[in-house]
Write a protein that holds these residues in place. Structure first.
Motif, PDB file in Angstrom:
ATOM      1  N   PRO A  35     -10.079 -12.276  -4.670  1.00 13.72           N
ATOM      2  CA  PRO A  35      -8.938 -11.513  -5.159  1.00 13.72           C
ATOM      3  C   PRO A  35      -8.244 -12.207  -6.335  1.00 13.72           C
ATOM      4  N   SER A  36      -7.523 -11.433  -7.106  1.00 12.88           N
ATOM      5  CA  SER A  36      -6.787 -11.972  -8.239  1.00 12.88           C
ATOM      6  C   SER A  36      -5.856 -13.101  -7.774  1.00 12.88           C
ATOM      7  N   GLY A  37      -5.869 -14.193  -8.530  1.00 11.46           N
ATOM      8  CA  GLY A  37      -4.992 -15.313  -8.204  1.00 11.46           C
ATOM      9  C   GLY A  37      -5.564 -16.282  -7.185  1.00 11.46           C
ATOM     10  N   GLY A  39      -7.843 -18.470  -7.636  1.00 11.02           N
ATOM     11  CA  GLY A  39      -8.173 -19.779  -8.204  1.00 11.02           C
ATOM     12  C   GLY A  39      -9.487 -19.858  -8.956  1.00 11.02           C
ATOM     13  N   LYS A  40     -10.060 -18.721  -9.316  1.00 10.44           N
ATOM     14  CA  LYS A  40     -11.364 -18.714  -9.976  1.00 10.44           C
ATOM     15  C   LYS A  40     -11.303 -19.354 -11.375  1.00 10.44           C
ATOM     16  N   THR A  41     -10.388 -18.846 -12.204  1.00  9.41           N
ATOM     17  CA  THR A  41     -10.283 -19.370 -13.564  1.00  9.41           C
ATOM     18  C   THR A  41      -9.919 -20.852 -13.537  1.00  9.41           C
ATOM     19  N   THR A  42      -9.010 -21.213 -12.639  1.00 12.04           N
ATOM     20  CA  THR A  42      -8.605 -22.623 -12.536  1.00 12.04           C
ATOM     21  C   THR A  42      -9.816 -23.488 -12.212  1.00 12.04           C
ATOM     22  N   THR A  43     -10.648 -23.036 -11.280  1.00 13.33           N
ATOM     23  CA  THR A  43     -11.845 -23.790 -10.918  1.00 13.33           C
ATOM     24  C   THR A  43     -12.761 -23.980 -12.125  1.00 13.33           C
TER      25      THR A  43
END
Ligand SMILES: Nc1ncnc2c1ncn2[C@@H]1O[C@H](COP(=O)(O)OP(=O)(O)OP(=O)(O)O)[C@@H](O)[C@H]1O
Ligand SMILES: [Mg+2]
Length: 365
Positions: A35-37, A39-43
């Motif tokens: 789901p959005s938020g 932590g995908k982009t952060t990872t």
């Protein structure tokens, strides 16, 4: 190739990524989804150190990335970002050439490389190198973004929703192209998406995240057939049995098809039916041209007269198709069997609905 060990990222009170451990093998496509938020982009951005972890370690080829110069690290990792991120004031050529130029490649080599990459992503170099991003369609811009990420031939590619900003049809085409390109370049890829179908199609392994944590990391087949928790089961949805079919090639399900030549005399045709109600009809080149109902055939003078003509492209599937495509074609046409043809529309065999149902049932649980 890439190994995350207990990686955590905190922003004040927020824990964006929480004790994440993950290992991605060389040449593997790992898809991060959730789901959005979550932590995908952060990872993704911790892998190339655009973001520094609060705790934990990340290794690339056994080396702790914290000990590598961050600039150097980033130049060795291709990165395609969420909103394409092409530089608007730079031509396509200069956009793709950014990293090679930073690496001080010779100009000739850069020119050659940009040409190669444009061809790889299916754009004619002469038509595109002088264009500006505002002169590109969404799909073209995405492809330039992918070309740019590949520019210096990095072994690792990080892609944040690389096909997020385009319409579903373009998206499908870009995905097909991605699979094709990956076969050629064989990079280690971490790709973020919101789209489960995309994940199933592209991933060797899917990492499902929830609130900064990794909740399951498995092949698409296992995620769909054996979701490890209620969260994953809900996330993959009720039609996961169907989704599984898009990972299975029709190849292993092809059986001999009952077929007749259009010029075969009625009697012979009926004799060869051997209990089949329907027969596929082929011409002298073995190309599929329609089908015949043996009941109609009995009342008719010839196979030709009794035949229902059908455009092979519409009434059959290719050997390279998936069971999901086979199923949707059957539902569309109302057939219980679908003929399988080669690239020249020659009949190879058929796939039966019953066999697809059996394959679906196998994965239930
Ligand atoms: N610079 C920041 N400062 C504070 N909080 C942040 C920062 N960057 C991200 N976050 C928070 O960390 C969490 C994870 O963000 P992240 O961008 O990794 O999510 P995501 O999974 O990529 O989401 P999306 O699918 O919407 O792109 C979110 O709750 C977000 O609000
Ligand atoms: Mg994101």
């Amino acid at each position: 190739m890439i190994r995350l060990e207990q990686v955590t990222k905190r922003y004040g009170e927020t824990t964006a990524v929480n004790q994440l451990s993950l290992e991605i093998g060389k040449g593997e496509v790992c898809v991060l989804i959730g789901p959005s938020g979550c932590g995908k982009t952060t990872t993704l951005r911790m892998i190339n150190r655009l973001i520094e972890p609060t705790a934990g370690r990340i290794f690339i080829d056994g080396r702790d990335t914290a000990t590598v110069d961050a600039e150097k690290l980033r130049l060795s990792i291709g990165y395609a970002i969420q909103s394409v991120g092409l530089f608007p004031h730079m031509t396509v050529f200069n956009n793709i050439a950014v990293v090679p130029q930073l690496l001080l490649w010779e100009n000739n080599r850069i020119v050659r490389r940009v040409g190669e990459l444009l061809e790889l992503v299916g754009l004619e170099p002469a038509d595109y190198i002088r264009k500006y991003p505002s002169q590109l369609s969404g799909g073209e811009a995405q492809r330039i973004g992918v070309a740019r990420a590949l520019a210096a031939d990095p072994p690792i590619l990080l892609m944040d929703e690389p096909f997020g900003a385009v319409d579903p049809l373009t998206r499908e085409r870009l995905q097909a192209q991605f699979i094709h390109i990956q076969k050629e370049v064989n990079k280690t890829i971490v790709l973020v998406t919101h789209d489960l179908d995309e994940a199933i199609r592209l991933a060797d392994r899917i990492a499902i995240m929830e609130s900064g944590r990794l909740v399951q990391y498995d092949s698409p087949e296992i995620i769909l057939s054996r979701p490890g928790s209620k969260f994953v089961r809900d996330f993959v949805g009720a039609d996961r049995a169907l989704k599984r079919l898009s990972r299975i090639s029709v190849k292993d399900f092809i059986k001999p098809a009952a077929a007749v030549n259009v010029n075969q005399p009625k009697k012979e045709a009926l004799a060869s039916a051997a209990g089949h109600r329907w027969l596929w009809v082929v011409d002298d080149d073995e190309q599929l041209i329609g089908w015949v109902d043996t009941k109609t055939l009995m009342q008719s003078v010839s196979t030709k007269e009794a035949m229902d003509e059908g455009d092979a492209v519409k009434i059959s599937i290719l050997e390279s198709a998936t069971l999901r495509e086979a199923l949707s074609r059957m539902l569309e046409l109302g057939f219980k069997h679908i003929p399988v043809v080669d690239d020249s529309q020659r009949l190879i065999g058929e796939v039966a609905l019953g066999d697809i149902e059996a394959a679906t049932a196998e994965g239930k649980g």
